[in-house]
Write a protein that holds these residues in place. Structure first.
Motif, PDB file in Angstrom:
ATOM      1  N   MET A   1       0.829  -1.207   0.000  1.00 50.96           N
ATOM      2  CA  MET A   1       0.000   0.000   0.000  1.00 50.96           C
ATOM      3  C   MET A   1       0.860   1.252   0.000  1.00 50.96           C
TER       4      MET A   1
ATOM      5  N   THR B   1      -7.162   5.026   3.735  1.00 49.34           N
ATOM      6  CA  THR B   1      -7.397   3.863   2.873  1.00 49.34           C
ATOM      7  C   THR B   1      -6.659   2.646   3.411  1.00 49.34           C
ATOM      8  N   GLN B   2      -5.429   2.848   3.846  1.00 49.81           N
ATOM      9  CA  GLN B   2      -4.660   1.731   4.392  1.00 49.81           C
ATOM     10  C   GLN B   2      -5.342   1.140   5.615  1.00 49.81           C
TER      11      GLN B   2
ATOM     12  N   ALA C   1      -8.508   1.201   6.314  1.00 50.76           N
ATOM     13  CA  ALA C   1      -9.724   0.516   5.880  1.00 50.76           C
ATOM     14  C   ALA C   1      -9.402  -0.862   5.291  1.00 50.76           C
ATOM     15  N   TYR C   2      -8.338  -0.939   4.491  1.00 45.50           N
ATOM     16  CA  TYR C   2      -7.961  -2.217   3.871  1.00 45.50           C
ATOM     17  C   TYR C   2      -7.489  -3.216   4.928  1.00 45.50           C
TER      18      TYR C   2
ATOM     19  N   ARG D   1      -8.330  -3.236   8.060  1.00 43.77           N
ATOM     20  CA  ARG D   1      -9.522  -3.600   8.837  1.00 43.77           C
ATOM     21  C   ARG D   1     -10.345  -4.658   8.104  1.00 43.77           C
ATOM     22  N   ALA D   2     -10.442  -4.533   6.789  1.00 42.59           N
ATOM     23  CA  ALA D   2     -11.198  -5.507   5.991  1.00 42.59           C
ATOM     24  C   ALA D   2     -10.557  -6.894   6.066  1.00 42.59           C
TER      25      ALA D   2
ATOM     26  N   THR E   1     -13.481  -4.369  -1.323  1.00 43.13           N
ATOM     27  CA  THR E   1     -12.385  -3.582  -1.897  1.00 43.13           C
ATOM     28  C   THR E   1     -11.062  -3.874  -1.185  1.00 43.13           C
ATOM     29  N   GLY E   2     -11.109  -3.931   0.148  1.00 38.75           N
ATOM     30  CA  GLY E   2      -9.893  -4.237   0.908  1.00 38.75           C
ATOM     31  C   GLY E   2      -9.374  -5.631   0.621  1.00 38.75           C
TER      32      GLY E   2
END
Length: 291
Positions: A19, A28-29, A31-32, A34-35, A77-78
């Protein structure tokens, strides 16, 4: 993006590096990560060992447990980044597909409601921040990201540094907004709250900016004090800015530039909530002959 070293597995470290290489924002990082963490918790084994059927069942689990469509898509997305980039297993995503998000019209305040909302903000700082969100149409992250040097009173613009999509742009600075910001600057400067060239809206520690969460708490309190029972958020002021400009017959392409929208279709949404324009349209029913 930094995490405590002892909590980072080699797999997560690889994802963080991937990332960082692509210069994804910290938000964004987070969120990814966390996913992927959520999926790993469901799977109860390393996520890179998952099969396409595991991922399909996880999406079904999210839907059945009432996770919102937007959150489901954020998780997909993540995971898409993790499987396509970090572990190079794009085939694992074969049975996952985005969920359709219901189309909802944005909440828009009347001009009178905006005036009451700003007036009921807790102090000069919050009144100025809310005035910027409405008067210049800025996103919450853009409001808190403003620095004193971003105010250009000669050209009457605000510089938005690296807004959404990592794009710089200029926003409008009206005389009324400039006066509001000067009132806030004088108050804050007298109290020693501002650093030279620092944040326009500092947090408790003036080295750091006000956070979006603090600003959202402030606007919710202001809405309650103003007696506004609509679902109000900071983004409501941005919606109201665009809608009121459209009702003033400002060209929609100009509004697109002011908002920093990449696509005109995004800006065109406001035509559906510009009630002043709708009221000016004469219904064909009015033209029917007497019956």
């Amino acid at each position: 993006m930094s995490l405590p070293r002892q909590s980072i597995s080699p797999l997560r470290q690889r994802m963080l590096e991937d990332m960082t290489l692509r210069k994804l924002s910290d938000k964004t990082q987070s969120a990814y990560v966390r996913a992927v963490r959520g999926f790993a918790g469901y799977l109860r084994r390393p996520p890179d060992t998952a099969s396409a059927e595991d991922l399909r069942r996880y999406q079904l689990h999210l839907v059945e447990t009432g996770v919102s469509p937007m959150s489901v898509n954020a998780a997909i997305t993540g995971l898409k980044f993790f499987f396509e980039v970090t572990v190079e297993r794009a085939d694992a995503l074969a049975k996952m597909s985005p969920v359709r998000v219901p189309h909802r019209l944005p909440v828009v305040l009347s001009r009178e409601e905006v005036a009451r909302l700003i007036e009921c903000a807790g102090n000069d700082k919050y009144r100025a921040a809310l005035s910027v969100a409405y008067g210049a149409g800025l996103r919450t992250s853009e409001v808190v990201g403003l620095k004193i040097g971003d105010i250009d009173s000669q050209r009457m613009v605000l510089r938005v540094d690296q807004g959404k999509g990592h794009r710089d742009r200029f926003a409008m600075l009206s005389p009324v907004l400039l006066q509001t910001l000067r009132v806030w600057w004088r108050t804050a400067h007298a109290q020693g709250k501002l650093l030279d060239g620092g944040w326009l809206f500092p947090g408790m520690n003036r080295v750091n900016p006000l956070t979006p969460r603090q600003l959202n708490r402030a606007i919710h309190a202001a809405a309650q004090a103003a007696g506004i029972d609509k679902r109000v958020s900071m983004h409501t002021l941005r919606h109201s800015f665009a809608t009121h400009l459209l009702e003033q017959k400002v060209d929609i392409r100009v509004i697109q530039v002011l908002l920093g929208h990449k696509k005109l279709e995004t800006t065109a949404l406001y035509a559906q909530v510009a009630t002043e324009i709708l009221r000016q349209v004469i219904s064909p029913l009015e033209g029917l002959p007497p019956g």
